[in-house]
Design a protein around this motif. Structure first.
Motif, PDB file in Angstrom:
ATOM      1  N   SER A   2       0.829  -1.199   0.000  1.00  0.00           N
ATOM      2  CA  SER A   2       0.000   0.000   0.000  1.00  0.00           C
ATOM      3  C   SER A   2       0.866   1.252   0.000  1.00  0.00           C
ATOM      4  CB  SER A   2      -0.900  -0.005   1.242  1.00  0.00           C
ATOM      5  OG  SER A   2      -1.559   1.232   1.379  1.00  0.00           O
ATOM      6  N   ASP A   3       0.349   2.322  -0.615  1.00  0.00           N
ATOM      7  CA  ASP A   3       1.055   3.603  -0.598  1.00  0.00           C
ATOM      8  C   ASP A   3       0.724   4.400   0.656  1.00  0.00           C
ATOM      9  OD1 ASP A   3       2.321   3.179  -3.025  1.00  0.00           O
ATOM     10  OD2 ASP A   3       0.653   4.010  -4.180  1.00  0.00           O
ATOM     11  N   ALA A   4      -0.212   3.914   1.455  1.00  0.00           N
ATOM     12  CA  ALA A   4      -0.628   4.639   2.650  1.00  0.00           C
ATOM     13  C   ALA A   4       0.502   4.679   3.677  1.00  0.00           C
ATOM     14  CB  ALA A   4      -1.860   3.982   3.259  1.00  0.00           C
ATOM     15  N   THR A   5       0.637   5.832   4.310  1.00  0.00           N
ATOM     16  CA  THR A   5       1.649   5.984   5.353  1.00  0.00           C
ATOM     17  C   THR A   5       0.985   6.443   6.641  1.00  0.00           C
ATOM     18  OG1 THR A   5       2.145   8.305   4.850  1.00  0.00           O
ATOM     19  CG2 THR A   5       3.369   6.621   3.625  1.00  0.00           C
ATOM     20  N   ARG A   6       1.707   6.287   7.738  1.00  0.00           N
ATOM     21  CA  ARG A   6       1.218   6.784   9.015  1.00  0.00           C
ATOM     22  C   ARG A   6       2.408   7.162   9.884  1.00  0.00           C
ATOM     23  NH1 ARG A   6       0.200   2.307  13.490  1.00  0.00           N
ATOM     24  NH2 ARG A   6       1.093   0.435  12.542  1.00  0.00           N
ATOM     25  N   PHE A  93       7.460  -2.745   8.397  1.00  0.00           N
ATOM     26  CA  PHE A  93       7.279  -1.455   7.726  1.00  0.00           C
ATOM     27  C   PHE A  93       8.620  -0.965   7.195  1.00  0.00           C
ATOM     28  CE2 PHE A  93       8.136  -0.489  12.205  1.00  0.00           C
ATOM     29  CZ  PHE A  93       9.202   0.395  12.091  1.00  0.00           C
ATOM     30  N   VAL A  96       9.568   5.913   5.610  1.00  0.00           N
ATOM     31  CA  VAL A  96       9.494   6.854   4.494  1.00  0.00           C
ATOM     32  C   VAL A  96      10.341   8.078   4.801  1.00  0.00           C
ATOM     33  CG1 VAL A  96       7.948   8.303   3.122  1.00  0.00           C
ATOM     34  CG2 VAL A  96       7.199   6.031   3.868  1.00  0.00           C
ATOM     35  N   GLN A 108       7.518   8.658   9.658  1.00  0.00           N
ATOM     36  CA  GLN A 108       6.422   8.342   8.751  1.00  0.00           C
ATOM     37  C   GLN A 108       6.759   7.005   8.120  1.00  0.00           C
ATOM     38  OE1 GLN A 108       4.191  10.804   8.872  1.00  0.00           O
ATOM     39  NE2 GLN A 108       2.598   9.811   7.656  1.00  0.00           N
ATOM     40  N   ARG A 110       5.539   3.152   6.069  1.00  0.00           N
ATOM     41  CA  ARG A 110       4.620   2.457   5.157  1.00  0.00           C
ATOM     42  C   ARG A 110       4.724   0.967   5.450  1.00  0.00           C
ATOM     43  NH1 ARG A 110       6.819   3.907   0.768  1.00  0.00           N
ATOM     44  NH2 ARG A 110       5.451   5.661   0.270  1.00  0.00           N
ATOM     45  N   GLU A 111       3.609   0.320   5.742  1.00  0.00           N
ATOM     46  CA  GLU A 111       3.640  -1.102   6.068  1.00  0.00           C
ATOM     47  C   GLU A 111       3.976  -1.937   4.832  1.00  0.00           C
ATOM     48  OE1 GLU A 111       0.372  -2.704   8.220  1.00  0.00           O
ATOM     49  OE2 GLU A 111       0.664  -1.371   9.947  1.00  0.00           O
TER      50      GLU A 111
END
Length: 218
Positions: A2-6, A93, A96, A108, A110-111
């Protein structure tokens, strides 16, 4: 992937955490007490663990690797001046970007995708595990290991593959190479290769010890 980050609170350590493996910690450094005090109040109670490339996990100034594992707190005890907890490795992860370290390290992230295992991988896992356990038995004659050779592991292959990597008697850099694996096939091939190399070192040491004791034929 996924491109999602947290954003994730980060705990750099001198060791690698694998998915499915326990992480006992006793924390007293102020910035990491602050980190855990913040995390335990959240719903997920998670933080990231990355291996330190250079430097120390105390006082900052360390250089950190860019792939790590989410640690999920299973139990925690807060005492005066320290926090004692047990966490469990969850998803992997990649970092980033690193954020400010004040009041504690953050990044930040990304999994990474979970590894997919087919029937061939499951068979190869059984062979790799047998090799790891046999090597642990030999290694225990020379060094103190963190895990027993007869330790029970998960029945779930997707978790067991990481646990076998986690108990293997390897150094942190070899463990980090395993953690970065993108496929189950890649992980198992690396695990077998590094464990065979470790086994050869322990066997050579055993032979040297026997020779020193006069047990080998002349």
């Amino acid at each position: 992937m996924s491109d999602a980050t947290r954003e994730l609170a980060m705990f750099p350590l001198g060791s690698v955490l694998f998915p499915g493996m326990p992480l006992p910690l006793r924390v007293f450094e102020p910035r990491y007490v602050a980190l855990l005090s913040s995390v335990v109040g959240e719903t997920e109670r998670e933080f990231g663990v990355v291996l330190i490339e250079r430097g120390s996990e105390v006082g900052g100034g360390d250089v950190r690797f860019g792939v790590g594992t989410v640690a999920r707190i299973a139990s925690v005890e807060i005492t005066e001046g320290s926090i004692v907890l047990i966490a469990t490795g969850a998803a992997r992860f990649e970092v980033v970007r690193w954020l400010a370290d004040d009041p504690f390290p953050r990044a930040q992230v990304r999994e990474l995708d979970a590894l997919e295992l087919d029937a061939h991988n499951v068979s190869a896992l059984a062979a790799a595990e047998a090799l790891v356990r046999a090597t642990m038995t030999r290694a225990s004659e020379f060094v103190e290991l963190a895990w027993s050779a007869d330790i029970e592991l998960s029945d779930e292959s997707a978790e067991r593959i990481w646990q076998v990597a986690g108990i293997a008697p390897l150094g942190s850099l070899d463990q980090f190479a395993l953690l970065r694996s993108r496929t189950a096939t890649e992980l198992l091939a690396r695990l077998v290769e590094e464990t065979q190399a470790a086994d050869a070192r322990f066997t050579a040491r055993w032979a040297d010890d026997r020779e020193d004791d006069g047990d080998l034929p002349q």
